[in-house]
Design a protein around this motif. Structure first.
Motif, PDB file in Angstrom:
ATOM      1  N   LEU A   1      38.246  31.004  17.694  1.00  0.00           N
ATOM      2  CA  LEU A   1      39.403  31.807  18.063  1.00  0.00           C
ATOM      3  C   LEU A   1      40.567  31.683  17.104  1.00  0.00           C
ATOM      4  O   LEU A   1      41.323  32.629  16.919  1.00  0.00           O
ATOM      5  CB  LEU A   1      39.886  31.420  19.477  1.00  0.00           C
ATOM      6  CG  LEU A   1      38.889  31.656  20.611  1.00  0.00           C
ATOM      7  CD1 LEU A   1      39.548  31.324  21.938  1.00  0.00           C
ATOM      8  CD2 LEU A   1      38.396  33.079  20.613  1.00  0.00           C
TER       9      LEU A   1
ATOM     10  N   ARG B   1      41.216  34.450  14.453  1.00  0.00           N
ATOM     11  CA  ARG B   1      41.484  35.844  14.789  1.00  0.00           C
ATOM     12  C   ARG B   1      42.919  36.286  14.562  1.00  0.00           C
ATOM     13  O   ARG B   1      43.141  37.404  14.105  1.00  0.00           O
ATOM     14  CB  ARG B   1      41.031  36.124  16.225  1.00  0.00           C
ATOM     15  CG  ARG B   1      39.520  36.004  16.362  1.00  0.00           C
ATOM     16  CD  ARG B   1      39.030  36.454  17.714  1.00  0.00           C
ATOM     17  NE  ARG B   1      37.569  36.328  17.756  1.00  0.00           N
ATOM     18  CZ  ARG B   1      36.854  36.573  18.838  1.00  0.00           C
ATOM     19  NH1 ARG B   1      37.442  36.930  19.962  1.00  0.00           N
ATOM     20  NH2 ARG B   1      35.546  36.455  18.808  1.00  0.00           N
ATOM     21  N   PRO B   2      43.940  35.438  14.851  1.00  0.00           N
ATOM     22  CA  PRO B   2      45.297  35.885  14.535  1.00  0.00           C
ATOM     23  C   PRO B   2      45.477  36.200  13.054  1.00  0.00           C
ATOM     24  O   PRO B   2      46.120  37.170  12.688  1.00  0.00           O
ATOM     25  CB  PRO B   2      46.160  34.701  14.983  1.00  0.00           C
ATOM     26  CG  PRO B   2      45.358  34.018  16.021  1.00  0.00           C
ATOM     27  CD  PRO B   2      43.939  34.165  15.564  1.00  0.00           C
TER      28      PRO B   2
ATOM     29  N   SER C   1      52.132  37.235  15.332  1.00  0.00           N
ATOM     30  CA  SER C   1      50.834  37.076  15.985  1.00  0.00           C
ATOM     31  C   SER C   1      50.822  37.832  17.306  1.00  0.00           C
ATOM     32  O   SER C   1      51.700  37.631  18.152  1.00  0.00           O
ATOM     33  CB  SER C   1      50.524  35.606  16.249  1.00  0.00           C
ATOM     34  OG  SER C   1      49.368  35.501  17.062  1.00  0.00           O
TER      35      SER C   1
ATOM     36  N   PHE D   1      49.160  37.351  19.774  1.00  0.00           N
ATOM     37  CA  PHE D   1      48.819  36.456  20.876  1.00  0.00           C
ATOM     38  C   PHE D   1      49.998  35.573  21.291  1.00  0.00           C
ATOM     39  O   PHE D   1      49.854  34.742  22.193  1.00  0.00           O
ATOM     40  CB  PHE D   1      47.625  35.582  20.482  1.00  0.00           C
ATOM     41  CG  PHE D   1      46.491  36.371  19.868  1.00  0.00           C
ATOM     42  CD1 PHE D   1      45.873  37.385  20.587  1.00  0.00           C
ATOM     43  CD2 PHE D   1      46.068  36.123  18.581  1.00  0.00           C
ATOM     44  CE1 PHE D   1      44.837  38.123  20.030  1.00  0.00           C
ATOM     45  CE2 PHE D   1      45.031  36.849  18.013  1.00  0.00           C
ATOM     46  CZ  PHE D   1      44.413  37.858  18.739  1.00  0.00           C
TER      47      PHE D   1
ATOM     48  N   ILE E   1      44.890  44.076  16.206  1.00  0.00           N
ATOM     49  CA  ILE E   1      45.057  43.661  17.593  1.00  0.00           C
ATOM     50  C   ILE E   1      46.485  44.010  18.022  1.00  0.00           C
ATOM     51  O   ILE E   1      47.442  43.586  17.388  1.00  0.00           O
ATOM     52  CB  ILE E   1      44.820  42.149  17.753  1.00  0.00           C
ATOM     53  CG1 ILE E   1      43.388  41.789  17.354  1.00  0.00           C
ATOM     54  CG2 ILE E   1      45.101  41.716  19.190  1.00  0.00           C
ATOM     55  CD1 ILE E   1      42.319  42.393  18.246  1.00  0.00           C
TER      56      ILE E   1
ATOM     57  N   LEU F   1      45.007  32.248  24.298  1.00  0.00           N
ATOM     58  CA  LEU F   1      43.572  32.366  24.057  1.00  0.00           C
ATOM     59  C   LEU F   1      42.933  33.525  24.812  1.00  0.00           C
ATOM     60  O   LEU F   1      41.845  33.971  24.448  1.00  0.00           O
ATOM     61  CB  LEU F   1      42.866  31.064  24.436  1.00  0.00           C
ATOM     62  CG  LEU F   1      43.204  29.826  23.602  1.00  0.00           C
ATOM     63  CD1 LEU F   1      42.379  28.641  24.074  1.00  0.00           C
ATOM     64  CD2 LEU F   1      42.962  30.081  22.118  1.00  0.00           C
TER      65      LEU F   1
ATOM     66  N   ASN G   1      43.519  36.807  25.105  1.00  0.00           N
ATOM     67  CA  ASN G   1      43.250  38.033  24.345  1.00  0.00           C
ATOM     68  C   ASN G   1      42.455  37.785  23.074  1.00  0.00           C
ATOM     69  O   ASN G   1      42.236  38.701  22.287  1.00  0.00           O
ATOM     70  CB  ASN G   1      44.556  38.753  24.018  1.00  0.00           C
ATOM     71  CG  ASN G   1      45.065  39.559  25.196  1.00  0.00           C
ATOM     72  OD1 ASN G   1      44.397  39.690  26.216  1.00  0.00           O
ATOM     73  ND2 ASN G   1      46.262  40.105  25.076  1.00  0.00           N
ATOM     74  N   GLN G   2      42.007  36.535  22.890  1.00  0.00           N
ATOM     75  CA  GLN G   2      41.148  36.237  21.748  1.00  0.00           C
ATOM     76  C   GLN G   2      39.689  36.049  22.162  1.00  0.00           C
ATOM     77  O   GLN G   2      38.829  35.815  21.312  1.00  0.00           O
ATOM     78  CB  GLN G   2      41.657  34.975  21.034  1.00  0.00           C
ATOM     79  CG  GLN G   2      43.070  35.139  20.488  1.00  0.00           C
ATOM     80  CD  GLN G   2      43.576  33.894  19.802  1.00  0.00           C
ATOM     81  OE1 GLN G   2      43.031  33.471  18.780  1.00  0.00           O
ATOM     82  NE2 GLN G   2      44.614  33.288  20.346  1.00  0.00           N
TER      83      GLN G   2
ATOM     84  N   SER H   1      35.948  37.153  23.335  1.00  0.00           N
ATOM     85  CA  SER H   1      35.092  38.285  22.978  1.00  0.00           C
ATOM     86  C   SER H   1      34.961  39.231  24.169  1.00  0.00           C
ATOM     87  O   SER H   1      35.153  38.839  25.322  1.00  0.00           O
ATOM     88  CB  SER H   1      33.707  37.789  22.554  1.00  0.00           C
ATOM     89  OG  SER H   1      33.085  37.070  23.599  1.00  0.00           O
TER      90      SER H   1
ATOM     91  N   TYR I   1      49.114  38.538  29.519  1.00  0.00           N
ATOM     92  CA  TYR I   1      48.188  38.900  28.449  1.00  0.00           C
ATOM     93  C   TYR I   1      47.864  40.394  28.408  1.00  0.00           C
ATOM     94  O   TYR I   1      47.478  40.936  27.370  1.00  0.00           O
ATOM     95  CB  TYR I   1      46.892  38.102  28.597  1.00  0.00           C
ATOM     96  CG  TYR I   1      46.065  38.526  29.790  1.00  0.00           C
ATOM     97  CD1 TYR I   1      44.980  39.376  29.639  1.00  0.00           C
ATOM     98  CD2 TYR I   1      46.383  38.100  31.078  1.00  0.00           C
ATOM     99  CE1 TYR I   1      44.228  39.782  30.739  1.00  0.00           C
ATOM    100  CE2 TYR I   1      45.639  38.483  32.175  1.00  0.00           C
ATOM    101  CZ  TYR I   1      44.576  39.331  32.002  1.00  0.00           C
ATOM    102  OH  TYR I   1      43.852  39.742  33.089  1.00  0.00           O
TER     103      TYR I   1
END
Length: 276
Positions: free
Chosen positions: A13, A16-17, A88, A90, A109, A192, A194-195, A197, A262
């Motif tokens: 994870l 991903r940002p 970010s 997130f 994202i 975490l 929205n990160q 799958s 989120y």
């Protein structure tokens, strides 16, 4: 075993940002990205015209000849002494509201974890505003006035409304061993979520979730705040596009304008240039 699983998941994870930031930067540098994203097969996304281009910024669509609407759910950039950099998606912006502004980019994202009040400030920082509920619905329904952006009837998988089998908050709570009393309160803003799958997708990833105006993801992906000081977000998100109305009719009014979790995102509107 629980901690081993968490460590393995976290290792995936954290990348991903940075990938989201890299994609955002690439989209800005490549002016062709706007054209290639809106040039949709079958004509559904082909909205480029001299009139629309002249009256709205490139990242916005002209809706009903009266309002410019962001084509993609908003992301944020941070204003720093050395220039702008992607924020970010997130991370909440609590305490940093005056350091960010809204942007609308394809293939990144979008920003969750944001309140209606914060979204309104971010739009204003970019010379835009939150859409009114009426403007938002008009953009979602398209020129044909359909219940979904793509038509009158729900089609599975066209928009990001798949509803993953395990609720993302519950999954993160299990991984992090979050107390049950925090599950639907503080845990709702865990970065975490929205990160995971099969959850939040990059803007425009579901390429058919659009209409002839060329706006994307107005159903599913993230809830979207509209300009209502009492608190309203529309369109549903990746786990729910039915409980509070179908498709473009979806509206949640249960939270204050200062609430975020989120699932809450936004897009901006602005008045178009006047025709001489």
């Amino acid at each position: 075993m629980m901690h081993a699983s968490l460590d393995a998941r976290a290792a995936v994870l954290v990348e991903r940002p940075m990938k989201a930031k890299q994609s955002a930067i690439a989209a800005v540098k490549d002016g062709a990205a706007l054209e290639s994203t809106t040039a949709h097969e079958g004509g559904a996304g082909q909205v480029s015209s001299s009139t629309a281009s002249a009256r709205c910024p490139a990242e916005m669509a002209l809706v009903e000849d009266r309002v410019c609407v962001d084509r993609w759910e908003s992301s944020l950039v941070e204003l720093t002494p050395s220039g702008e950099r992607p924020w970010s998606p997130f991370d909440p912006v609590d305490g940093s509201e005056r350091r960010v502004r809204a942007v609308s980019w394809p293939g990144v994202i979008p920003q969750g974890y944001i309140s209606g009040r914060q979204a309104k400030m971010a739009c204003a920082a970019s010379g835009k505003r939150l859409c009114t509920s009426d403007e938002w619905v008009s953009a979602c329904r398209g020129p044909e006035g359909t219940t979904f952006p793509y038509g009158a009837q729900r089609q599975q998988g066209v928009c990001n409304d798949d509803e993953r089998p395990v609720h993302p908050v519950a999954e993160i709570a299990a991984l992090l061993e979050i107390k049950s009393e925090e599950l639907w309160t503080t845990a709702m803003n865990n970065p975490l979520i929205n990160q995971l799958s099969h959850a939040l997708l990059p803007t425009g990833e579901r390429a058919s979730c659009t209409n002839a105006y060329g706006v994307f993801d107005m159903v599913g992906n993230l809830h979207e705040w509209v300009d209502d000081p009492n608190g309203t977000f529309r369109g549903g998100y990746f786990m729910d596009t039915t409980r509070n109305g179908e498709g473009c009719k979806y509206a949640t009014t249960a939270h204050s304008f200062g609430y975020h979790d989120y699932s809450t995102g936004f897009r901006c509107c602005m008045d178009p240039e006047q025709v001489d």
